[in-house]
Design a protein around this motif. Structure first.
Motif, PDB file in Angstrom:
ATOM      1  N   THR A   1       0.827  -1.210   0.000  1.00  0.00           N
ATOM      2  CA  THR A   1       0.000   0.000   0.000  1.00  0.00           C
ATOM      3  C   THR A   1       0.859   1.257   0.000  1.00  0.00           C
ATOM      4  OG1 THR A   1      -0.153   0.061   2.414  1.00  0.00           O
ATOM      5  CG2 THR A   1      -1.871  -1.158   1.236  1.00  0.00           C
ATOM      6  N   GLU A   2       0.269   2.346  -0.440  1.00  0.00           N
ATOM      7  CA  GLU A   2       0.971   3.627  -0.546  1.00  0.00           C
ATOM      8  C   GLU A   2       1.449   4.139   0.809  1.00  0.00           C
ATOM      9  OE1 GLU A   2       2.556   6.989  -2.351  1.00  0.00           O
ATOM     10  OE2 GLU A   2       1.659   5.264  -3.349  1.00  0.00           O
ATOM     11  N   ASP A   3       0.571   4.051   1.814  1.00  0.00           N
ATOM     12  CA  ASP A   3       0.896   4.617   3.126  1.00  0.00           C
ATOM     13  C   ASP A   3       1.124   3.564   4.206  1.00  0.00           C
ATOM     14  OD1 ASP A   3      -1.673   3.732   3.407  1.00  0.00           O
ATOM     15  OD2 ASP A   3      -2.512   5.627   4.085  1.00  0.00           O
ATOM     16  N   GLY A   4       1.212   2.291   3.818  1.00  0.00           N
ATOM     17  CA  GLY A   4       1.457   1.225   4.785  1.00  0.00           C
ATOM     18  C   GLY A   4       0.251   0.805   5.582  1.00  0.00           C
ATOM     19  N   ARG A   5      -0.916   1.256   5.187  1.00  0.00           N
ATOM     20  CA  ARG A   5      -2.134   0.933   5.937  1.00  0.00           C
ATOM     21  C   ARG A   5      -3.057   0.079   5.083  1.00  0.00           C
ATOM     22  NH1 ARG A   5      -3.464   6.481   9.212  1.00  0.00           N
ATOM     23  NH2 ARG A   5      -1.408   6.662  10.109  1.00  0.00           N
ATOM     24  N   ALA A   6      -3.521  -1.008   5.659  1.00  0.00           N
ATOM     25  CA  ALA A   6      -4.445  -1.924   4.986  1.00  0.00           C
ATOM     26  C   ALA A   6      -5.046  -2.831   6.045  1.00  0.00           C
ATOM     27  CB  ALA A   6      -3.720  -2.760   3.945  1.00  0.00           C
ATOM     28  N   TYR A   7      -6.226  -3.357   5.763  1.00  0.00           N
ATOM     29  CA  TYR A   7      -6.808  -4.308   6.699  1.00  0.00           C
ATOM     30  C   TYR A   7      -6.333  -5.704   6.351  1.00  0.00           C
ATOM     31  CZ  TYR A   7      -9.740  -1.596   9.770  1.00  0.00           C
ATOM     32  OH  TYR A   7     -10.172  -0.768  10.743  1.00  0.00           O
ATOM     33  N   GLY A   8      -5.268  -6.136   6.996  1.00  0.00           N
ATOM     34  CA  GLY A   8      -4.746  -7.487   6.823  1.00  0.00           C
ATOM     35  C   GLY A   8      -5.297  -8.431   7.874  1.00  0.00           C
ATOM     36  N   PHE A   9      -5.906  -7.886   8.939  1.00  0.00           N
ATOM     37  CA  PHE A   9      -6.535  -8.676   9.994  1.00  0.00           C
ATOM     38  C   PHE A   9      -7.543  -7.795  10.716  1.00  0.00           C
ATOM     39  CE2 PHE A   9      -2.776  -6.820  11.876  1.00  0.00           C
ATOM     40  CZ  PHE A   9      -3.184  -6.396  13.124  1.00  0.00           C
TER      41      PHE A   9
ATOM     42  N   PHE B   1      -8.006  -6.477  13.646  1.00  0.00           N
ATOM     43  CA  PHE B   1      -7.676  -5.390  14.572  1.00  0.00           C
ATOM     44  C   PHE B   1      -6.586  -4.481  14.007  1.00  0.00           C
ATOM     45  CE2 PHE B   1      -9.057  -9.066  17.040  1.00  0.00           C
ATOM     46  CZ  PHE B   1     -10.182  -8.536  17.643  1.00  0.00           C
ATOM     47  N   ASP B   2      -6.531  -4.350  12.699  1.00  0.00           N
ATOM     48  CA  ASP B   2      -5.463  -3.591  12.066  1.00  0.00           C
ATOM     49  C   ASP B   2      -5.578  -2.093  12.274  1.00  0.00           C
ATOM     50  OD1 ASP B   2      -3.063  -3.930  10.828  1.00  0.00           O
ATOM     51  OD2 ASP B   2      -3.873  -4.579   8.926  1.00  0.00           O
ATOM     52  N   ASP B   3      -6.657  -1.609  12.879  1.00  0.00           N
ATOM     53  CA  ASP B   3      -6.788  -0.186  13.159  1.00  0.00           C
ATOM     54  C   ASP B   3      -6.310   0.180  14.562  1.00  0.00           C
ATOM     55  OD1 ASP B   3      -8.842  -1.527  14.360  1.00  0.00           O
ATOM     56  OD2 ASP B   3     -10.387  -0.111  13.787  1.00  0.00           O
ATOM     57  N   VAL B   4      -5.788  -0.782  15.321  1.00  0.00           N
ATOM     58  CA  VAL B   4      -5.287  -0.522  16.667  1.00  0.00           C
ATOM     59  C   VAL B   4      -4.113   0.454  16.583  1.00  0.00           C
ATOM     60  CG1 VAL B   4      -4.099  -1.567  18.651  1.00  0.00           C
ATOM     61  CG2 VAL B   4      -6.082  -2.694  17.640  1.00  0.00           C
ATOM     62  N   ALA B   5      -4.079   1.417  17.463  1.00  0.00           N
ATOM     63  CA  ALA B   5      -3.038   2.454  17.542  1.00  0.00           C
ATOM     64  C   ALA B   5      -3.118   3.405  16.346  1.00  0.00           C
ATOM     65  CB  ALA B   5      -1.649   1.846  17.683  1.00  0.00           C
ATOM     66  N   ASP B   6      -4.323   3.628  15.860  1.00  0.00           N
ATOM     67  CA  ASP B   6      -4.588   4.595  14.788  1.00  0.00           C
ATOM     68  C   ASP B   6      -3.924   4.227  13.461  1.00  0.00           C
ATOM     69  OD1 ASP B   6      -6.004   6.824  13.939  1.00  0.00           O
ATOM     70  OD2 ASP B   6      -4.349   8.189  14.337  1.00  0.00           O
ATOM     71  N   PHE B   7      -3.926   2.936  13.137  1.00  0.00           N
ATOM     72  CA  PHE B   7      -3.417   2.465  11.854  1.00  0.00           C
ATOM     73  C   PHE B   7      -4.570   2.043  10.950  1.00  0.00           C
ATOM     74  CE2 PHE B   7       0.377   2.142  14.408  1.00  0.00           C
ATOM     75  CZ  PHE B   7       1.339   2.616  13.548  1.00  0.00           C
ATOM     76  N   ALA B   8      -5.662   2.802  10.980  1.00  0.00           N
ATOM     77  CA  ALA B   8      -6.829   2.494  10.160  1.00  0.00           C
ATOM     78  C   ALA B   8      -6.472   2.572   8.680  1.00  0.00           C
ATOM     79  CB  ALA B   8      -7.962   3.457  10.472  1.00  0.00           C
ATOM     80  N   SER B   9      -7.174   1.795   7.882  1.00  0.00           N
ATOM     81  CA  SER B   9      -6.832   1.709   6.465  1.00  0.00           C
ATOM     82  C   SER B   9      -7.529   2.753   5.606  1.00  0.00           C
ATOM     83  CB  SER B   9      -7.172   0.322   5.939  1.00  0.00           C
ATOM     84  OG  SER B   9      -8.548   0.075   6.082  1.00  0.00           O
ATOM     85  N   TYR B  10      -8.272   3.645   6.203  1.00  0.00           N
ATOM     86  CA  TYR B  10      -8.941   4.659   5.405  1.00  0.00           C
ATOM     87  C   TYR B  10      -8.140   5.958   5.433  1.00  0.00           C
ATOM     88  CZ  TYR B  10     -10.624   6.007  10.033  1.00  0.00           C
ATOM     89  OH  TYR B  10     -10.703   6.347  11.348  1.00  0.00           O
ATOM     90  N   ILE B  11      -8.324   6.743   4.396  1.00  0.00           N
ATOM     91  CA  ILE B  11      -7.702   8.057   4.293  1.00  0.00           C
ATOM     92  C   ILE B  11      -8.828   9.073   4.304  1.00  0.00           C
ATOM     93  CG2 ILE B  11      -6.302   9.578   2.866  1.00  0.00           C
ATOM     94  CD1 ILE B  11      -5.069   7.005   1.657  1.00  0.00           C
ATOM     95  N   GLN B  12      -8.700  10.098   5.119  1.00  0.00           N
ATOM     96  CA  GLN B  12      -9.775  11.073   5.276  1.00  0.00           C
ATOM     97  C   GLN B  12      -9.275  12.466   4.922  1.00  0.00           C
ATOM     98  OE1 GLN B  12     -12.060  10.826   8.904  1.00  0.00           O
ATOM     99  NE2 GLN B  12     -12.067  13.037   9.074  1.00  0.00           N
ATOM    100  N   ASP B  13     -10.048  13.151   4.129  1.00  0.00           N
ATOM    101  CA  ASP B  13      -9.794  14.552   3.801  1.00  0.00           C
ATOM    102  C   ASP B  13     -11.110  15.286   4.013  1.00  0.00           C
ATOM    103  OD1 ASP B  13      -9.211  17.041   2.788  1.00  0.00           O
ATOM    104  OD2 ASP B  13      -8.310  16.297   0.944  1.00  0.00           O
ATOM    105  N   THR B  14     -11.127  16.240   4.918  1.00  0.00           N
ATOM    106  CA  THR B  14     -12.383  16.924   5.244  1.00  0.00           C
ATOM    107  C   THR B  14     -12.707  18.056   4.271  1.00  0.00           C
ATOM    108  OG1 THR B  14     -11.222  18.381   6.781  1.00  0.00           O
ATOM    109  CG2 THR B  14     -12.188  16.356   7.690  1.00  0.00           C
ATOM    110  N   ALA B  15     -11.791  18.374   3.347  1.00  0.00           N
ATOM    111  CA  ALA B  15     -12.059  19.433   2.363  1.00  0.00           C
ATOM    112  C   ALA B  15     -11.494  19.028   1.000  1.00  0.00           C
ATOM    113  CB  ALA B  15     -11.439  20.741   2.831  1.00  0.00           C
ATOM    114  N   PRO B  16     -12.020  17.965   0.399  1.00  0.00           N
ATOM    115  CA  PRO B  16     -11.463  17.519  -0.884  1.00  0.00           C
ATOM    116  C   PRO B  16     -11.784  18.487  -2.018  1.00  0.00           C
ATOM    117  CG  PRO B  16     -13.448  16.291  -0.378  1.00  0.00           C
ATOM    118  CD  PRO B  16     -13.141  17.139   0.824  1.00  0.00           C
TER     119      PRO B  16
END
Length: 76
Positions: free
Chosen positions: A41-49, A51-66
């Motif tokens: 992945t581009e940023d090293g984040r993906a759901y491989g299991f 609990f992969d979002d533990v410690a703020d390693f969620a696989s989504y990218i958020q932009d509040t003003a695209p």
């Protein structure tokens, strides 16, 4: 515990959850599938299991003003 098992960070005496991604998947006994998913992945984040979002390693990218979107698909 799920993230620690999958990332092989329970093998070290560090406080849990470990938040340093450089220490993930370092042992020979690890979740090699998740390790490969993160490497692809581009940023090293993906759901491989689960609990992969533990410690703020969620696989989504958020932009509040695209202002636009670009989607690039490449083979793994």
């Amino acid at each position: 515990l799920g993230a620690g098992f999958n990332r092989s960070t329970l093998l070290s005496p560090a406080a849990q959850p470990v938040t340093d991604a450089a220490s993930f998947y370092g042992a020979s006994i690890t979740n090699h599938y998740a390790k490969a998913m993160h490497a692809a992945t581009e940023d090293g984040r993906a759901y491989g299991f689960a609990f992969d979002d533990v410690a703020d390693f969620a696989s989504y990218i958020q932009d509040t003003a695209p202002t636009g979107i670009r989607l690039t698909l490449t083979p793994f």
